[in-house]
Structures are given as C-alpha cells and as structure tokens.
Design a protein around this motif. Structure first.
Motif, PDB file in Angstrom:
ATOM      1  N   LEU A 177      -5.088   7.265  -7.346  1.00  0.00           N
ATOM      2  CA  LEU A 177      -6.151   6.462  -5.952  1.00  0.00           C
ATOM      3  C   LEU A 177      -6.113   7.804  -4.962  1.00  0.00           C
ATOM      4  O   LEU A 177      -6.053   9.107  -4.660  1.00  0.00           O
ATOM      5  CB  LEU A 177      -4.954   6.365  -5.274  1.00  0.00           C
ATOM      6  CG  LEU A 177      -3.615   4.690  -5.451  1.00  0.00           C
ATOM      7  CD1 LEU A 177      -2.486   4.517  -4.793  1.00  0.00           C
ATOM      8  CD2 LEU A 177      -4.490   4.555  -6.165  1.00  0.00           C
ATOM      9  N   THR A 222       0.954  -1.260  -0.136  1.00  0.00           N
ATOM     10  CA  THR A 222       0.583   0.280   0.005  1.00  0.00           C
ATOM     11  C   THR A 222       0.714   1.428  -0.182  1.00  0.00           C
ATOM     12  O   THR A 222       0.365   2.211  -0.698  1.00  0.00           O
ATOM     13  CB  THR A 222      -0.649  -0.025   1.489  1.00  0.00           C
ATOM     14  OG1 THR A 222      -1.999  -1.452   1.001  1.00  0.00           O
ATOM     15  CG2 THR A 222      -1.753   1.379   1.237  1.00  0.00           C
ATOM     16  N   ARG A 280      -7.072   0.912   2.371  1.00  0.00           N
ATOM     17  CA  ARG A 280      -6.468   0.392   1.509  1.00  0.00           C
ATOM     18  C   ARG A 280      -5.439  -0.866   2.570  1.00  0.00           C
ATOM     19  O   ARG A 280      -5.528  -2.017   1.750  1.00  0.00           O
ATOM     20  CB  ARG A 280      -5.749   1.264   1.110  1.00  0.00           C
ATOM     21  CG  ARG A 280      -5.203   0.788  -0.344  1.00  0.00           C
ATOM     22  CD  ARG A 280      -4.565   1.838  -0.936  1.00  0.00           C
ATOM     23  NE  ARG A 280      -5.752   1.913  -1.642  1.00  0.00           N
ATOM     24  CZ  ARG A 280      -5.480   3.287  -1.924  1.00  0.00           C
ATOM     25  NH1 ARG A 280      -4.775   4.893  -0.934  1.00  0.00           N
ATOM     26  NH2 ARG A 280      -6.686   4.236  -2.312  1.00  0.00           N
ATOM     27  N   THR A 317      -8.618   5.171   0.316  1.00  0.00           N
ATOM     28  CA  THR A 317      -7.555   4.915   0.959  1.00  0.00           C
ATOM     29  C   THR A 317      -7.135   5.033   2.334  1.00  0.00           C
ATOM     30  O   THR A 317      -6.721   3.836   3.010  1.00  0.00           O
ATOM     31  CB  THR A 317      -6.699   6.350   0.924  1.00  0.00           C
ATOM     32  OG1 THR A 317      -6.651   6.863  -0.540  1.00  0.00           O
ATOM     33  CG2 THR A 317      -5.244   7.122   1.564  1.00  0.00           C
ATOM     34  N   ALA A 355      -3.798  -2.093  -4.195  1.00  0.00           N
ATOM     35  CA  ALA A 355      -4.107  -0.969  -4.160  1.00  0.00           C
ATOM     36  C   ALA A 355      -5.124  -0.310  -5.415  1.00  0.00           C
ATOM     37  O   ALA A 355      -5.635   0.637  -4.381  1.00  0.00           O
ATOM     38  CB  ALA A 355      -2.405   0.146  -3.887  1.00  0.00           C
TER      39      ALA A 355
END
Length: 427
Positions: A426, A143, A365, A362, A357
């Motif tokens: 992300l 991650t 994650r 987030t 990922a």
C-alpha cells in the motif's frame, strides 16, 4: 522485502492482538446496533406505525430501514474525508459513538399509540443518524485493518471485518432467541424489543473505549508526512476505481443482506416459520459463515483475489434458485439454505476489505471507497429486505431470486475489470 513489509512482520504479537481485537470487537458492536433493527422488525413494527394493518406496518418499518441506507453516501463523504484527514482511529471512534447513541434513542422512543406520527419520525431520524455513521464506519475500519496487516496476509486479516459484522449480528439474533423464550409474544411487542436497542447504547461505550486505545496506522502516518493529495482531483483521477467499487458491491451487498441479515425475519413474517426456530437457523448458518471466511482469505493470499471473488459470485448465481426451492416452511430447510449460501457468500465478503484497500492510494483510501460503496449499499442493500418482502408477496419468491442472480452477474463483470492485487504494498 520492503521496509513496510518488514515493519508488519516484526510487529509485536501484543500490538497485533490489540489491533485485531479492538477493530473486530468494535466493528461487531457497531453492526450489532445496525443489525438488530432488521432482526426485531416483526416485533416492533406496530409500535411505530398504525396497528390496523400488520403487514403494512412491517413494510413501513422496512422502508425506514431503507431510508437509513440513503444517508450512508453522505456519511461516507463526511467520515471518509475525516478518516483521510484526522486518522482512521479517530473516525472509527466517532462513528461507533454516533450509532450507539441512535440505538439508545430507538430504545427509549415513544410508541405510535402514545404520540402518533411523532413516533415514526423519531424512528426515522434515529435511522438516518445511524446511516450517516455506518456510511463512514465500514470504509474506515476496512481501511484501517488493511493498512495494519502484513501485505502477504492481508486477505486473511481482512476476513476479520465481516466475521465481526456477522458476529455482531449473531449476538443480536441470540438475544432475540433468549427474549422470545423468556417473554411472551405480547411482552415482546410491548417492551421486549426495546432491550436490544438499550443494550446497544451500553455496548457502544465499550467500543468507544477500545477504539480510543488503538494505534494509528503507520501507512496513514507516513502518508501525512508526505504532501497531501488534492482531494477532488484525486477522486476524479480514480473515478474508474469508484465505478468498480459500485459494480463489485451491488451483488455482494444484496445477497448478504438477503441471506445473512434479513432471512430469519423474512422467514418469520412471510414463510410463517416459528420465530425461535428461524432465529436458531440464522445462528447456525452464521457460525458456518464465520468459520469459512478465514480460509477464503488465506486462499486469496495464495492464489489471488480475483479467482476467489469469481468463485463467490458465480457460485452464488448458480446456487440461489436451488436454495430458494429448498427453503419452504421448515426451520431445517432455512438452516440448510442459509448455510449453503453462506459458503459462497463468505468467499467474496471475506476479502472485499483487502480488495477495496488495494484499489486506492493512502491519501484518499477511506473517502475513495466510502462514497461509491455507500451509494451502492444505499441503492441496493437498503432496499433488499423491503423488496424481498414486497416482491415475494406480489410476484413470487422467484422474481426476487432472479434479481439477486442478475446483480451477482453484474459484480462478476466488475471483477473481470480488476487487476490482480494480491500482496500489493500500500502506498
């Protein structure tokens, strides 16, 4: 170009170097500690279990290897939650310190001859502790590196994780080579096997220092400034992704542990290939594995994640039986077989950190990946060396190879359900 991508593009070269070196070497040291168990099983099995039956002692040691994996889901839950709350860097520092301490404990543990079953218990507890730490280490490191990477280069950056894993394992193999040359077989079984575990404790101190000096992921820092996700509702919401992680992981996990980690030990104990020659074969094939991974990572940044994953799973499924028939009683056969397998294995494992990922937000994650991944690894990876030895002895090598092919096809089916996420930002 988004602001996040611009930050990644403008990141100073020194910061990128620190990120890559700190994550990579720390991860390598972590997996050195984890991998030396499988490498040195032929030498220490009778030190922790009854010496009366050497094959039974080895199977018992491999069973303990599997038990260490059983602890990984709990470790994934604990350290995944910790990484999503306290930060990726902090979690990685704690995991490497924990696994190094357990490695040192194995190195100083008394033998079965000295304390009886207590020796087996100490070995078991040390592996459980290592399993807890490893359950959080790989998801946290994957991650972290994926969040630090520029979006357009995430596939190439993610290949560092398994390059580091293989490098750490290879260092253990090379150490085994040196020890088998310097020490007699009797000395290896008496005290030589302790050396790599003791060094693992020392190496862990280096890893802790490196991890503490890493910068936290900007993606994680920005996420903390936003409203935090409600943990369990978020996990339930992403249950499809969790199932995809399990399906994707089962094939890669077993083929990786069987043909990259445990193959030399299996060749020594079951195929009766000389230990030195078998370990050299493992080193040579590991170099090929590490060299090919960045190229697969870059290819995934150009053509997409799914095509590269499918090349890996279908290529392995087609190759495993021919490779099995190639490897008989020669170290050269072992080297060629492991090297051919490595080319296709590397295609998948090189980009798995990026793929994982890109599947989760987030806020969850690390945890969203850690729990299902650890379940898959515990159920399938931890049992791989044991099944490889037991199934091979009871039903023949083809039975275990058929099991591997089936799992690769399961992972192929999981890949078909994934969206293409190349260059995804992300969030």
């Amino acid at each position: 170009m988004t602001e996040t991508a611009q930050r990644g593009t403008r990141a100073p070269a020194t910061r990128r170097t620190t990120t890559l070196v700190g994550t990579g070497l720390g991860h390598a040291l972590e997996w050195y500690d984890w991998g030396i168990y499988a490498i040195f099983v032929p030498f220490f099995a009778t030190q922790f279990f009854d010496r009366g039956n050497q094959f039974s002692a080895m199977l018992s040691s491999l069973a303990v290897f599997a038990v260490g994996f059983v602890a990984r889901p709990l470790g994934g839950l604990l350290f995944g939650w910790f990484a999503d709350r306290a930060g990726r860097r902090t979690a990685m520092t704690v995991t490497v310190a924990t696994i190094a301490g357990a490695s040192f404990a194995i190195g100083v543990a008394p033998t079965y001859a000295a304390v009886g079953a207590w020796a087996s218990l100490i070995l078991l507890l040390a592996r459980v502790v290592q399993g807890l730490a490893c359950g959080g280490e790989l998801p946290s490191a994957q991650t972290y590196l994926s969040e630090m990477a520029p979006a357009a280069q995430r596939g190439r950056w993610s290949s560092l994780i398994y390059i580091a894993s293989v490098f750490g394992n290879t260092v253990g193999v090379v150490l085994g080579l040196v020890l088998t040359v310097v020490l007699t077989p009797e000395q290896m079984q008496s005290f030589g096997w302790r050396i790599p575990f003791l060094l693992g404790g020392v190496f862990g101190l280096v890893a802790v220092y490196m991890r503490r000096n890493l910068a936290e992921s900007e993606t994680f820092t920005a996420s903390r400034r936003r409203e935090k996700a409600r943990l369990w509702p978020a996990i339930v919401e992403h249950r499809r992704q969790a199932l995809q992680v399990i399906g994707l992981s089962v094939g890669f996990t077993v083929v990786y542990y069987s043909w990259v980690i445990a193959a030399p030990a299996y060749a020594i104990s079951s195929l009766h290939i000389g230990s030195t020659a078998a370990l050299w074969a493992g080193v040579g094939s590991a170099v090929i594995l590490m060299v090919t991974m960045p190229f697969w990572g870059m290819l995934s940044d150009r053509i997409g994640r799914k095509p590269v994953l499918l090349i890996s799973t279908l290529g392995c499924a087609a190759l495993l039986f021919p490779v099995q028939f190639l490897v008989r009683t020669s170290a050269w056969q072992l080297f060629l077989g492991m090297s051919l397998a490595a080319v296709f294995i590397s295609a998948g494992v090189s980009i798995l950190p990026a793929v994982y990922a890109e599947m989760f937000p987030t806020a969850i994650r690390a945890l969203g990946l850690a729990v299902p991944y650890s379940i898959a690894v515990a159920a399938f990876g931890g049992t791989a060396p044991y099944l490889q030895a037991w199934v091979g002895a009871e039903f023949g090598r083809s039975a275990f190879t058929g099991y591997l092919v089936l799992l690769m096809l399961v992972s192929t089916a999981a890949i078909a359900t994934l969206p293409e996420t190349r260059a995804k930002e992300l969030s």
